[in-house]
Design a protein around this motif. Structure first.
Motif, PDB file in Angstrom:
ATOM      1  N   THR A  40      12.379  -2.932  -3.708  1.00  0.00           N
ATOM      2  CA  THR A  40      11.864  -4.132  -3.041  1.00  0.00           C
ATOM      3  C   THR A  40      12.820  -5.302  -3.235  1.00  0.00           C
ATOM      4  O   THR A  40      13.087  -6.064  -2.296  1.00  0.00           O
ATOM      5  CB  THR A  40      10.449  -4.453  -3.560  1.00  0.00           C
TER       6      THR A  40
ATOM      7  N   ASP B  93       5.681   0.296   1.654  1.00  0.00           N
ATOM      8  CA  ASP B  93       5.261   1.025   0.447  1.00  0.00           C
ATOM      9  C   ASP B  93       3.735   1.026   0.520  1.00  0.00           C
ATOM     10  O   ASP B  93       3.063   0.143  -0.018  1.00  0.00           O
ATOM     11  CB  ASP B  93       5.767   0.307  -0.811  1.00  0.00           C
TER      12      ASP B  93
ATOM     13  N   ASN C 134       4.143  -4.566  -2.281  1.00  0.00           N
ATOM     14  CA  ASN C 134       4.339  -5.701  -3.196  1.00  0.00           C
ATOM     15  C   ASN C 134       5.469  -6.634  -2.785  1.00  0.00           C
ATOM     16  O   ASN C 134       5.961  -7.392  -3.614  1.00  0.00           O
ATOM     17  CB  ASN C 134       4.582  -5.198  -4.630  1.00  0.00           C
TER      18      ASN C 134
ATOM     19  N   ASP D 186      10.933  -1.313   3.577  1.00  0.00           N
ATOM     20  CA  ASP D 186      10.792  -1.041   2.142  1.00  0.00           C
ATOM     21  C   ASP D 186       9.798   0.105   1.993  1.00  0.00           C
ATOM     22  O   ASP D 186       8.726   0.076   2.600  1.00  0.00           O
ATOM     23  CB  ASP D 186      10.264  -2.306   1.443  1.00  0.00           C
TER      24      ASP D 186
HETATM   25 MG   LIG Z   1       8.757  -1.764  -4.291  1.00  0.00          MG
END
Ligand SMILES: [Mg+2]
Ligand SMILES: Nc1ncnc2c1ncn2[C@@H]1O[C@H](COP(=O)(O)OP(=O)(O)O)[C@@H](O)[C@H]1O
Length: 305
Positions: free
Chosen positions: A18, A41, A46, A119
């Protein structure tokens, strides 16, 4: 417009995916590209813990993947001049989101942006595999730890199996404890991962500062060692030379000061949405479907059957 889609992937969580995705997105925006970062994700979204987005999203990627919202509703602006498709954070969200809708999401974003950074989560499950097949390029991320490299080698094999393309690997959190900077760190990783090393990102205490500030490292501390390495990585991915103002560690150029001026967000969202609450029948069905996905069909049930 037909933008390029980059997936950021690894075998393991916690290796810097990330952080890499956010900083690559910020540098590409700094390089005048229109950029969107997709928090795909699906299990542990996050991105908003690493970069604080504005409040403009009224829905999440999970809602989009559940066919409950439009992509624009899940779009927020990050402080460094790129957009984020925000992820949902509850277990219920994970159960509702259908990863097989991701290719449509990517196709739409490709039409709207120059660069789409996806991501992903670690591991080999369906939801982590889908982005690898739809991306033009997958950037592997690993620390130098043997276990992380071994897991990421599996991810590399998986990318090929789903018809994707590996751009190369980024080795993160590199310290020079093994005899000086660049002391073979890249070589060992390249041998295990059997791919080019696109960049070595040093361990840098400013990464934690940038998370606290909710601002990408490359904007908050453009001259820090990791920011410089991320800038080089992003230009490598763009296949462009680093602008003169950034060479030899001189990050005092206009682009850097412009980014420094980007307003700091008012604070990262604090609701971790752990999804605590009374279980309903719906929740039980979803939990069964999550188990089904996580165990490859050994446990739980596929609600679709
Ligand atoms: Mg991550
Ligand atoms: N270059 C770095 N230097 C120091 N800490 C880092 C660096 N890169 C990542 N981290 C830290 O490692 C942890 C995991 O990073 P993250 O990007 O969230 O990994 P992933 O997405 O792979 O789970 C975070 O606490 C982050 O602050």
């Amino acid at each position: 417009m037909s933008g390029r889609v980059f997936a950021v992937a690894s075998g393991k969580g916690g290796v810097g995916k990330t952080t890499t995705a956010v900083n690559v997105a910020a540098v590409m925006a700094e390089a005048d590209r229109s950029v969107v970062l997709v928090d795909a994700d699906l299990g542990m979204a996050n991105v908003d813990h690493v970069v604080a987005c504005d409040e403009s999203a009224t829905a999440t990627l999970h809602d989009v993947l559940a066919d409950d919202a439009a992509l624009t509703d899940a779009t927020a602006a990050a402080p460094a001049g790129f957009d984020v498709i925000v992820g949902g954070t509850t277990i219920t969200d994970f159960g509702r989101a259908d990863p097989s809708a991701l290719p449509d999401v990517a196709a739409t974003l490709r039409d709207r942006y120059d660069c789409v950074i996806v991501d992903t989560g670690g591991g080999l499950s369906h939801d982590t595999t889908v982005p690898l097949g739809l991306a033009d390029e997958t950037v592997l991320v690993s620390t130098r730890q043997t276990a992380a490299l071994a897991n990421t080698a599996k991810t590399r094999a998986l990318v090929e199996r789903v018809g994707g393309h590996v751009a190369g690997a980024v080795v993160t959190r590199v310290t020079d404890d093994a005899g000086g900077a660049d002391a073979g760190h890249g070589d060992a990783a390249a041998a295990t991962l059997q791919t080019d090393i696109l960049g070595l990102i040093p361990e840098d205490s400013r990464v934690a500062d940038s998370e606290r500030a909710g601002t990408p490292l490359v904007s908050l501390a453009p001259e820090s060692p990791a920011a410089q390495a991320y800038r080089e990585l992003a230009y490598t991915l763009l296949d462009e030379p680093l602008p003169v103002s950034f060479r030899d560690g001189d990050a005092s150029g206009d682009a850097a000061s412009g980014l420094m001026a980007a307003s700091a967000p008012s604070g990262a969202p604090t609701d971790d949405g752990s999804g605590a609450g009374a279980a309903t029948g719906d929740d039980q069905t979803r939990d069964a479907s999550i188990l089904w996905r996580l165990t490859g069909g050994l446990l739980g049930s596929n609600g679709k059957r």
